[in-house]
Design a protein around this motif. Structure first.
Motif, PDB file in Angstrom:
ATOM      1  N   ILE A   1      39.698  -3.577  -3.490  1.00  0.00           N
ATOM      2  CA  ILE A   1      38.481  -3.680  -4.090  1.00  0.00           C
ATOM      3  C   ILE A   1      38.277  -4.834  -5.309  1.00  0.00           C
ATOM      4  O   ILE A   1      37.563  -5.668  -5.225  1.00  0.00           O
ATOM      5  CB  ILE A   1      37.936  -2.281  -4.964  1.00  0.00           C
ATOM      6  CG1 ILE A   1      38.090  -1.118  -3.790  1.00  0.00           C
ATOM      7  CG2 ILE A   1      36.946  -2.218  -5.648  1.00  0.00           C
ATOM      8  CD1 ILE A   1      36.945  -1.442  -2.861  1.00  0.00           C
ATOM      9  N   ASP A   2      39.294  -4.993  -6.131  1.00  0.00           N
ATOM     10  CA  ASP A   2      39.544  -5.997  -7.187  1.00  0.00           C
ATOM     11  C   ASP A   2      39.312  -7.450  -6.602  1.00  0.00           C
ATOM     12  O   ASP A   2      38.977  -8.196  -6.981  1.00  0.00           O
ATOM     13  CB  ASP A   2      40.697  -5.749  -7.945  1.00  0.00           C
ATOM     14  CG  ASP A   2      40.553  -4.746  -8.781  1.00  0.00           C
ATOM     15  OD1 ASP A   2      39.434  -3.995  -9.324  1.00  0.00           O
ATOM     16  OD2 ASP A   2      41.526  -4.038  -9.599  1.00  0.00           O
ATOM     17  N   ASP A   3      40.096  -7.510  -5.309  1.00  0.00           N
ATOM     18  CA  ASP A   3      40.289  -8.750  -4.733  1.00  0.00           C
ATOM     19  C   ASP A   3      38.962  -9.199  -4.359  1.00  0.00           C
ATOM     20  O   ASP A   3      38.712 -10.347  -4.523  1.00  0.00           O
ATOM     21  CB  ASP A   3      41.246  -8.616  -3.501  1.00  0.00           C
ATOM     22  CG  ASP A   3      41.623  -9.930  -2.497  1.00  0.00           C
ATOM     23  OD1 ASP A   3      41.639 -10.782  -3.273  1.00  0.00           O
ATOM     24  OD2 ASP A   3      41.372  -9.858  -1.250  1.00  0.00           O
TER      25      ASP A   3
ATOM     26  N   LYS B   1      31.856  -2.125  -9.362  1.00  0.00           N
ATOM     27  CA  LYS B   1      32.736  -3.156  -8.508  1.00  0.00           C
ATOM     28  C   LYS B   1      32.001  -2.558  -7.184  1.00  0.00           C
ATOM     29  O   LYS B   1      31.687  -3.877  -6.516  1.00  0.00           O
ATOM     30  CB  LYS B   1      34.272  -2.799  -8.603  1.00  0.00           C
ATOM     31  CG  LYS B   1      34.817  -3.139  -9.875  1.00  0.00           C
ATOM     32  CD  LYS B   1      36.323  -2.568  -9.861  1.00  0.00           C
ATOM     33  CE  LYS B   1      37.043  -3.001 -11.132  1.00  0.00           C
ATOM     34  NZ  LYS B   1      38.444  -2.708 -11.199  1.00  0.00           N
ATOM     35  N   ILE B   2      31.824  -1.758  -6.827  1.00  0.00           N
ATOM     36  CA  ILE B   2      31.526  -1.381  -5.594  1.00  0.00           C
ATOM     37  C   ILE B   2      30.105  -1.869  -5.161  1.00  0.00           C
ATOM     38  O   ILE B   2      29.763  -2.180  -3.959  1.00  0.00           O
ATOM     39  CB  ILE B   2      31.424   0.162  -5.061  1.00  0.00           C
ATOM     40  CG1 ILE B   2      33.111   0.746  -4.711  1.00  0.00           C
ATOM     41  CG2 ILE B   2      30.675   0.536  -3.813  1.00  0.00           C
ATOM     42  CD1 ILE B   2      33.182   1.898  -4.617  1.00  0.00           C
TER      43      ILE B   2
ATOM     44  N   VAL C   1      41.283   3.538   0.585  1.00  0.00           N
ATOM     45  CA  VAL C   1      41.121   2.183   0.369  1.00  0.00           C
ATOM     46  C   VAL C   1      41.558   1.741  -1.157  1.00  0.00           C
ATOM     47  O   VAL C   1      41.376   2.296  -2.211  1.00  0.00           O
ATOM     48  CB  VAL C   1      39.761   1.415   0.149  1.00  0.00           C
ATOM     49  CG1 VAL C   1      39.480   0.148  -0.014  1.00  0.00           C
ATOM     50  CG2 VAL C   1      39.008   1.647   1.646  1.00  0.00           C
ATOM     51  N   PRO C   2      42.802   0.965  -1.173  1.00  0.00           N
ATOM     52  CA  PRO C   2      43.346   0.598  -2.375  1.00  0.00           C
ATOM     53  C   PRO C   2      42.632  -0.073  -3.531  1.00  0.00           C
ATOM     54  O   PRO C   2      41.614  -0.849  -3.123  1.00  0.00           O
ATOM     55  CB  PRO C   2      44.558  -0.105  -2.039  1.00  0.00           C
ATOM     56  CG  PRO C   2      44.057  -1.013  -0.931  1.00  0.00           C
ATOM     57  CD  PRO C   2      43.243   0.039  -0.247  1.00  0.00           C
ATOM     58  N   MET C   3      42.640   0.292  -4.688  1.00  0.00           N
ATOM     59  CA  MET C   3      41.859  -0.532  -5.687  1.00  0.00           C
ATOM     60  C   MET C   3      42.119  -2.043  -5.727  1.00  0.00           C
ATOM     61  O   MET C   3      41.306  -2.672  -6.178  1.00  0.00           O
ATOM     62  CB  MET C   3      42.301  -0.039  -7.252  1.00  0.00           C
ATOM     63  CG  MET C   3      41.432   1.210  -7.464  1.00  0.00           C
ATOM     64  SD  MET C   3      39.497   0.894  -7.494  1.00  0.00           S
ATOM     65  CE  MET C   3      39.451  -0.369  -8.660  1.00  0.00           C
TER      66      MET C   3
ATOM     67  N   LEU D   1      32.306   3.792   0.275  1.00  0.00           N
ATOM     68  CA  LEU D   1      33.225   3.158  -0.125  1.00  0.00           C
ATOM     69  C   LEU D   1      33.688   3.988  -1.453  1.00  0.00           C
ATOM     70  O   LEU D   1      35.117   3.994  -1.698  1.00  0.00           O
ATOM     71  CB  LEU D   1      32.997   1.718  -0.549  1.00  0.00           C
ATOM     72  CG  LEU D   1      34.033   1.020  -0.999  1.00  0.00           C
ATOM     73  CD1 LEU D   1      35.362   0.978  -0.049  1.00  0.00           C
ATOM     74  CD2 LEU D   1      33.621  -0.526  -1.291  1.00  0.00           C
ATOM     75  N   LYS D   2      33.119   4.393  -2.193  1.00  0.00           N
ATOM     76  CA  LYS D   2      33.560   5.229  -3.341  1.00  0.00           C
ATOM     77  C   LYS D   2      34.496   6.307  -3.129  1.00  0.00           C
ATOM     78  O   LYS D   2      35.436   6.479  -3.630  1.00  0.00           O
ATOM     79  CB  LYS D   2      32.225   5.600  -4.205  1.00  0.00           C
ATOM     80  CG  LYS D   2      32.697   6.341  -5.576  1.00  0.00           C
ATOM     81  CD  LYS D   2      31.673   6.854  -6.465  1.00  0.00           C
ATOM     82  CE  LYS D   2      32.002   7.730  -7.502  1.00  0.00           C
ATOM     83  NZ  LYS D   2      30.639   8.045  -8.461  1.00  0.00           N
TER      84      LYS D   2
END
Length: 765
Positions: free
Chosen positions: A373-375, A55-56, A368-370, A359-360
C-alpha cells in the motif's frame, strides 16, 4: 513551417541530412527520471500522517459520472455536492477521470476542476485530486479543441518532428482544461488489423512504434510537469493488448514470450527511458493469465527489468473482472488482493466504492501487506507533487491562454496533409483539374465523424453535434475547391442513410460527371463497439463501388478508415485510391488538396494492406512465409503478397536512388557503420519523401526476418534536387531476441536495403 527533425530514432541509430551526422538537439532530463529531494521528503512526511483509509483512497479512481448531478435537464458536467463530498472527503478518492457523455467547454472544465479541488482542500490532509482524460489524438473532451490524425495516420507521415509538434498542442489544450494527466500514447503494436483499437496504434512495425512513442512522451513531459505546457503521459496498454487471437477487444492473447519481447516490449522499454510518468495495463490475458494478475509482468518485467518507477493504473473496471470475467479470483476481495499484490497502484474502479472497501478488508486480514500500500501511495503522491498539484491544483491562467490558438489549425492541416497516402494512380488520373465535373458519392462524403474516428469529443466519435461548427466534410471541401457548379452529389448526412448507398441514383448522376470521387471506409468506433468478424467492407459499400465502376467513368476511391478493410474485389476497377485514415480536424481539406493537386501526397503505409484473410502476412515475415511450395519444382518466393506493401505510397513526382554506400564492409564490436544513399527528385514537382533503411540478418540462431525497418528520414526535395541521406548503425540496431530470451547481436552477414538498393556487410565481436 521550418521543421527540426528528431534524430534519436533508436538505440544507437542516428540520421543525418546531406552526408554528415548531425548532433541531436539537446533535451531536458525527462521529469519522471527522479523526484526532487524536496518532493521525496514531503511525500514521506505526508505518508506517515495518512491513515489506512486515506492511503486506499489515493489508490481509487472514479469516473466523473459518480459525482455528477444526473437529474433530468441538468447540464451533464454539473457536479452533485453530496456525491462529490462522499467521493473526495469521505473516501478520499485520489483520482477522477472521464466525462459524463460528451466534451464540454474549456470554461466548464475550469469550473468542474475547481469544484473538485475545493472539495479536496477541505479534507484533513488537503491532498489534491489528479484528473485524467483520454486525449488520444488531441484534447478529446474539450469542445473546439484541436484534433489531429489518429496514431495510425501519424505513423503514415513518418515525421517524428511533426508528432512532437502536435503532441505539444495536445498537452497545452489538456492543461488549459485543467487536466494534467493524459492516458496516451497507445504503444500496442498493430499486427492484428481486426483489432478495434488498431487506429490508435502506430501500425505493425516495432521501430515506428518505439520512435513515435518515445517522441510523444518527450513532448508531453519534457517541459517539466510543473510547467503549464506539460502533462503526465501514460504509456499503454502494457503489454500485448493488440495481439488478441480473434481481434476482439479484451479477449484472450496467446503470445510466446520470445514474440512478446521481440515485437511488443521494445516500445515500452523506449517509453520508460523517455520518461513516461504512468502506465495503463492490458485489459486482456496472456496465455491464460490476466495481465492485472501477473506479478511477473508487472513487477519482474515492468519494475525490475525496465526500471519503471511511475504509477501503474488499471483500465476500466479491470480488477473486479479478475473475478467476474477471467474467473481467476474466487471472490471480489480476492481479485483486489491479487491485482494489488501483482503490482497495481491505482484502480480505475470506476463506478462505485467496492475497491476501497474490499482493499481495506484485504489489508486488515493480512492478504495485502502495508508495504505494498505504501509503495503504491508513495508513487501517486510523488506524481502529484511533480505535477505541482500541491502548490496549485486549480486551472492555471497561463495554461488557459494556450487553448485554441489559430496556428493549431495550420498544424492540424499539415499533419493531415502528410498522412494522406496515395495507393493507386492509374493513367495519372490524379491530380484532377479544377474545372472537372465531379460526382462525390459514398457514405463518407458528408460524414465528419468518419474523418476523425474514435475519441473525438465523445468516446465513440459518432455524435457530430459536438464537432466544431466549422468542421468540413469531403463534399464541402471539394465544393470550396472547385465551385458548386463543378460538383454533383448523391449523398446526404448520416453515414448509414440508405440514400448514400443508392446505386441507381449514382448511375443517373454519373451521366453528368467526368469523374467519380467515391468515399468509403468506416464510420467512427472505439474499443468493443468496433469489433468486427472480418475485414470485408459492408456489402452496400462493395455494391456502390461496383456500381460506380460500371458507369464507365473513372473512379477515385477515398478511404476514411481506422484499419485496412478489404477492397480486393473491386480495386482493379478503381483508377485512383487515396488512403486518408482518420486524420482529424482538417481531413477533408487535406483530401481535397491532394485530389486537386494543391498538395503532393507523401504519406506511406504503416501496415501491410491485406489482400484477403488468407494473406495476413506482415512485412517483417520469416523466410518460410516468403516461400510458397506445393512441390519443390513449383516453389515461388511470393508469400508476402499484400494488396499494397508496408511503406508503400505514391507521389505526383518521382524519386530515384543511387547505389547504397557503406563506410566499411565490416562492423566490429561497438563500432558504427555509416550507410549513405543519394536521393533525387526526378519529376517536375517539389515533394516530400521518406527514405527508409531496412536490414536483414542472412543467418541467425533464430530464423531471421526477411527485413526489419531500422531507420527513416523524411526529406523535402525541390524538382531536380538531390540529397545524400546517411544512417548510422551499431550492433544494437541489429539485435534480436534469442531462444534464451536474451537480446543479442550475433556475428555474421547482413544486408541493408534502401529504396530497392542493397549492400552487404559482416559483423564480428
Amino acid at each position: 513551417m521550418k521543421k527540426h527533425y528528431l534524430l534519436l530514432l533508436g538505440t544507437g541509430l542516428a540520421l543525418a541530412a546531406h552526408s554528415q551526422t548531425l548532433t541531436p538537439p539537446a533535451r531536458p532530463t525527462p521529469p519522471v527520471a527522479a523526484a526532487t529531494n524536496a518532493d521525496k521528503a514531503k511525500v514521506e512526511a505526508l505518508l506517515k500522517k495518512m491513515t489506512l483509509e486515506e492511503k486506499i483512497g489515493q489508490m481509487t479512481q472514479l469516473t466523473l459520472g459518480v459525482v455528477a448531478d444526473g437529474k433530468p435537464g441538468v447540464e451533464e458536467a454539473t457536479l452533485d455536492p453530496a456525491a462529490l463530498q462522499k467521493a473526495v472527503q469521505t473516501y478520499g478518492v485520489g483520482s477522477l477521470l472521464n466525462v459524463v457523455n460528451h466534451a464540454v467547454t474549456v470554461d466548464r472544465w475550469g469550473q468542474v476542476i475547481t469544484q473538485i479541488q475545493d472539495a479536496a482542500a477541505k479534507t484533513r490532509l488537503k491532498i489534491p485530486v489528479i484528473f485524467g482524460l483520454d486525449g488520444i489524438h488531441g484534447q478529446t473532451y474539450t469542445l473546439d479543441a484541436t484534433l489531429f490524425p489518429q496514431n495510425i495516420g501519424m505513423a503514415a507521415t513518418r515525421d517524428s518532428a511533426l508528432a512532437h509538434a502536435i503532441t505539444k498542442v495536445a498537452a497545452a489544450e489538456l492543461r488549459a482544461s485543467g487536466v494534467r494527466w493524459n492516458f496516451a500514447p497507445v504503444l500496442d503494436c498493430g499486427r492484428q488489423p481486426l483489432w478495434s483499437r488498431f487506429p490508435e496504434t502506430y501500425g505493425e512495425d516495432v521501430f515506428i512504434g518505439k520512435t513515435m512513442g518515445s517522441t510523444v512522451i518527450h513532448a508531453y513531459e519534457e517541459d517539466g510537469l510543473r510547467n503549464p505546457t506539460a502533462v503526465a503521459s501514460c504509456m499503454k496498454h502494457f503489454i500485448g493488448y493488440a495481439a488478441a487471437r480473434t481481434g476482439k477487444d479484451r479477449t484472450p492473447i496467446y503470445l510466446p514470450e520470445i514474440e512478446l519481447r521481440e515485437y511488443y516490449l521494445p516500445q515500452f522499454r523506449a517509453a520508460v527511458k523517455a520518461g513516461a510518468s504512468t502506465v495503463m495495463i492490458n485489459s486482456g490475458e496472456i496465455n491464460g493469465t490476466p495481465v492485472h494478475a501477473s506479478k511477473y509482468l508487472l513487477t519482474q518485467v515492468l519494475r525490475k527489468e525496465l526500471g519503471f518507477e511511475g504509477v501503474v493504473v488499471t483500465d476500466w473496471e479491470d480488477i473486479i473482472r479478475l473475478h467476474t470475467r477471467h474467473n481467476v479470483a474466487p471472490t471480489p476481495r480476492a481479485a483486489v488482493a491479487m491485482a494489488i499484490n501483482a503490482g497495481i497502484d491505482m484502480s480505475m474502479v470506476p463506478m462505485d466504492y467496492s475497491f476501497p472497501d474490499l482493499l481495506k478488508e484485504a489489508v486488515q486480514k493480512g492478504e495485502v501487506p502495508m508495504s505494498r500500500i505504501d509503495d503504491a501511495v508513495r508513487r501517486i503522491l510523488t506524481l502529484k507533487y511533480k505535477l505541482g498539484l500541491f502548490e496549485n491544483a486549480y486551472p492555471e491562467a497561463a495554461a488557459r491562454a494556450n487553448f485554441g490558438k489559430p496556428e493549431y489549425q495550420d498544424l492540424a492541416l499539415q499533419a493531415a496533409h502528410e498522412a494522406m497516402t496515395l495507393l493507386k494512380n492509374q493513367d495519372n488520373v490524379l491530380p484532377l483539374k479544377k474545372d472537372t465535373k465531379v460526382l462525390v458519392a459514398g457514405p463518407g462524403a458528408q460524414s465528419i465523424s468518419a474523418l476523425n474516428g474514435c475519441w473525438s469529443y465523445t468516446w465513440q466519435g459518432k455524435e457530430e453535434q459536438w464537432y466544431p461548427a466549422n468542421s468540413k466534410t469531403i463534399l464541402q471541401a471539394i465544393t470550396d475547391k472547385v465551385g458548386a457548379g463543378n460538383v454533383i452529389t448523391t449523398t446526404v448526412k448520416g453515414y448509414d442513410s440508405d440514400a448514400n448507398y443508392d446505386t441507381t441514383a449514382l448511375k443517373n448522376a454519373a451521366a453528368n460527371a467526368a469523374v467519380i470521387v467515391l468515399c468509403l471506409g468506416e464510420n467512427a468506433y472505439a474499443e468493443s463497439p468496433g469489433n468486427i468478424q472480418d475485414l470485408v467492407l459492408a456489402p452496400n459499400q462493395v455494391a456502390l463501388a461496383n456500381a460506380a465502376a460500371a458507369t464507365g467513368k473513372p473512379v477515385v476511391l477515398v478511404l476514411s478508415e481506422g484499419r485496412p478493410r478489404f477492397i480486393t474485389s473491386f480495386e482493379p476497377k478503381m483508377k485512383g485510391i487515396l488512403q486518408a485514415y482518420w486524420s482529424g480536424r482538417k481531413s477533408a481539406e487535406a483530401i481535397a488538396d491532394v485530389l486537386f493537386g494543391d498538395y503532393n501526397p507523401d504519406g506511406i503505409l504503416p501496415y501491410s494492406y491485406p489482400r484477403s484473410m488468407g494473406e495476413m502476412v506482415l512485412y517483417d515475415r520469416k523466410p518460410t512465409e516468403e516461400i510458397r511450395e506445393i512441390f519443390n519444382s513449383d516453389m515461388t518466393m511470393d508469400g508476402y503478397k499484400p494488396l499494397f506493401p508496408f511503406g508503400f505510397g505514391l507521389s505526383y513526382t518521382t524519386f530515384s536512388y543511387s547505389p547504397v554506400t557503406l563506410s566499411s564492409t565490416t562492423l566490429k564490436g561497438n563500432d558504427k557503420l555509416r550507410i549513405s544513399v543519394t536521393v533525387t527528385n526526378n519529376g517536375s514537382r517539389d515533394g516530400k519523401h521518406t527514405v527508409e533503411l531496412y536490414s536483414r540478418d542472412l543467418y541467425a540462431s533464430i530464423t531471421p526476418n526477411m527485413q526489419r525497418l531500422r531507420g527513416f528520414q523524411k526529406i523535402d526535395l525541390k524538382a531536380g534536387e538531390s540529397r545524400t541521406v546517411t544512417f548510422i548503425l551499431d550492433k544494437n540496431d541489429l539485435a534480436f531476441v534469442n531462444a534464451d530470451l536474451k537480446t543479442v547481436t550475433e556475428p555474421g552477414d547482413f544486408e541493408v536495403m534502401i529504396g530497392g538498393e542493397k549492400a552487404k556487410f559482416s559483423y564480428s565481436l
